[in-house]
Design a protein around this motif. Structure first.
Motif, PDB file in Angstrom:
ATOM      1  N   ARG A 129      10.599  -2.738  -0.511  1.00 48.01           N
ATOM      2  CA  ARG A 129       9.382  -3.049   0.222  1.00 48.01           C
ATOM      3  C   ARG A 129       8.157  -2.827  -0.671  1.00 48.01           C
ATOM      4  O   ARG A 129       8.253  -2.218  -1.726  1.00 48.01           O
ATOM      5  CB  ARG A 129       9.304  -2.203   1.493  1.00 48.01           C
ATOM      6  N   ARG A 130       7.001  -3.320  -0.185  1.00 49.88           N
ATOM      7  CA  ARG A 130       5.796  -3.275  -0.995  1.00 49.88           C
ATOM      8  C   ARG A 130       4.588  -2.912  -0.144  1.00 49.88           C
ATOM      9  O   ARG A 130       4.479  -3.340   1.014  1.00 49.88           O
ATOM     10  CB  ARG A 130       5.564  -4.651  -1.623  1.00 49.88           C
ATOM     11  N   TYR A 131       3.714  -2.105  -0.714  1.00 50.60           N
ATOM     12  CA  TYR A 131       2.413  -1.863  -0.094  1.00 50.60           C
ATOM     13  C   TYR A 131       1.467  -2.984  -0.489  1.00 50.60           C
ATOM     14  O   TYR A 131       1.466  -3.441  -1.632  1.00 50.60           O
ATOM     15  CB  TYR A 131       1.825  -0.534  -0.562  1.00 50.60           C
ATOM     16  N   ASP A 132       0.622  -3.385   0.440  1.00 51.03           N
ATOM     17  CA  ASP A 132      -0.397  -4.368   0.120  1.00 51.03           C
ATOM     18  C   ASP A 132      -1.534  -3.685  -0.641  1.00 51.03           C
ATOM     19  O   ASP A 132      -1.559  -2.461  -0.800  1.00 51.03           O
ATOM     20  CB  ASP A 132      -0.912  -5.034   1.393  1.00 51.03           C
ATOM     21  N   TYR A 133      -2.487  -4.472  -1.086  1.00 48.74           N
ATOM     22  CA  TYR A 133      -3.582  -3.959  -1.912  1.00 48.74           C
ATOM     23  C   TYR A 133      -4.354  -2.857  -1.192  1.00 48.74           C
ATOM     24  O   TYR A 133      -4.809  -1.896  -1.820  1.00 48.74           O
ATOM     25  CB  TYR A 133      -4.514  -5.107  -2.289  1.00 48.74           C
TER      26      TYR A 133
END
Length: 323
Positions: A129-133
């Motif tokens: 998964r990824r965190y947004d900016y």
């Protein structure tokens, strides 16, 4: 569909990055890799013929990234598709067991490789998964409606106690794939240039193994992108090039579907129509304009010519099938 039984060794992993004229973002990514613990055995940077200071930047990291850095400069800009195809090829030829694919506009969480490695003994195609900016949790559409060949926007965002969900797609912003699967499905197809290439590659992988998205945050986006916030879902800004290729490349997906015997004309055409409609919505609500629709029609026109090409062949496997 079996996974490798041996424990994960970080030294057998390679991070493959594709970059083009974004040395500032690439610097942040390479800095984050230098802060990782553990680190991969190799980092491969594929430079799509950048005209900025990318070569000098990469050279400056050679002795301070803490692992082996391999730099390959393409003669021309081959798009994300061509860059990732080359990145996988280089990583595979280095003998990498695991290949972790990344755009240049992300950064790695320090323990990201350890988090991915935790799942490596069980699965061979993994998406973290990824965190947004802004630090929010980014939702990625990990399921494809196969007859339509488009992502399912309402696939559940949550995870149960297992910590993973089955997926049949892929994203080159974090795909973690084992060399055994690469050997079977071949390299990413450079003919896409941009768009649909990673979804297709992930779909091909899911036909060979149990692909999963895991509830592990391993990346964060390194730049802000204009988007329409719809709550859990977001619709990002696009470009004329993306609008062209998103329609043109439906023809390549059609070829892959035909080669594997899953193509059904009516639902696939419905998926193409829905894609066209989504891009119109993107223009209206994100770009706030109607200019750019000509690129959608141009992509459809050129895609029809590609679909009629009887000489077309899918990307070949890298190794013959095992008996």
């Amino acid at each position: 569909m079996t996974a490798p039984a041996r424990p994960f060794d970080p030294a057998t992993a390679t991070i493959a990055i594709v970059t083009y004229n974004r040395s500032g973002l690439l610097s942040r990514l390479l800095t984050s890799i230098g802060e990782m613990d553990p680190k991969p055995g190799h980092v491969v940077v594929i430079d799509n013929a950048s005209v900025d200071d990318t070569p000098e930047l990469v050279a400056s990291f050679t002795d301070r990234i803490g692992t082996t850095l391999v730099y390959r400069r393409m003669e021309t800009n081959t798009g994300g598709s061509g860059g990732f195809s080359e990145g996988v090829r280089v990583a595979y030829e280095l003998g990498s067991e695991w290949i972790w694919l990344m755009d240049d506009d992300v950064e790695v969480i320090p323990d990201g490789l350890a988090k991915m490695g935790k799942w490596a003994p069980r699965f061979q195609s993994i998406q973290g998964r990824r965190y947004d900016y802004d630090g929010s949790e980014f939702y990625w559409q990990y399921r494809v409606a196969e007859p339509l060949a488009i992502p399912i926007p309402f696939a559940p965002a949550g995870f149960d106690a297992s910590g993973y969900r089955p997926m049949n797609s892929g994203c080159f912003e974090g795909m973690f794939i084992h060399r055994d699967i690469v050997a079977q499905i071949g390299l990413p197809d450079p003919r896409f240039f941009i768009y649909w290439d990673d979804q297709t590659y992930g779909w091909l992988a899911s036909r060979k193994t149990n692909s999963v998205i895991v509830n592990e945050f391993v990346l964060r986006r390194g730049r802000e992108i204009k988007q329409w916030d719809m709550g859990v879902r977001h619709l990002n800004a696009s470009s004329n090039a993306y609008r062209y290729y998103i329609m043109r490349n439906r023809a390549y997906i059609k070829h892959y579907y035909r080669s594997l015997g899953v193509y059904r004309r009516v639902p696939f055409a419905a998926g193409t129509a829905l894609t066209f409609g989504k891009e119109l919505i993107r223009l209206l609500f994100v770009e706030r304009t109607v200019r750019g629709t000509s690129n959608l029609f141009r992509g459809l026109r050129d895609g029809r010519a590609i679909a009629k090409d009887r000489s077309w062949q899918p990307m070949p496997p890298l190794e013959p099938a095992r008996a």
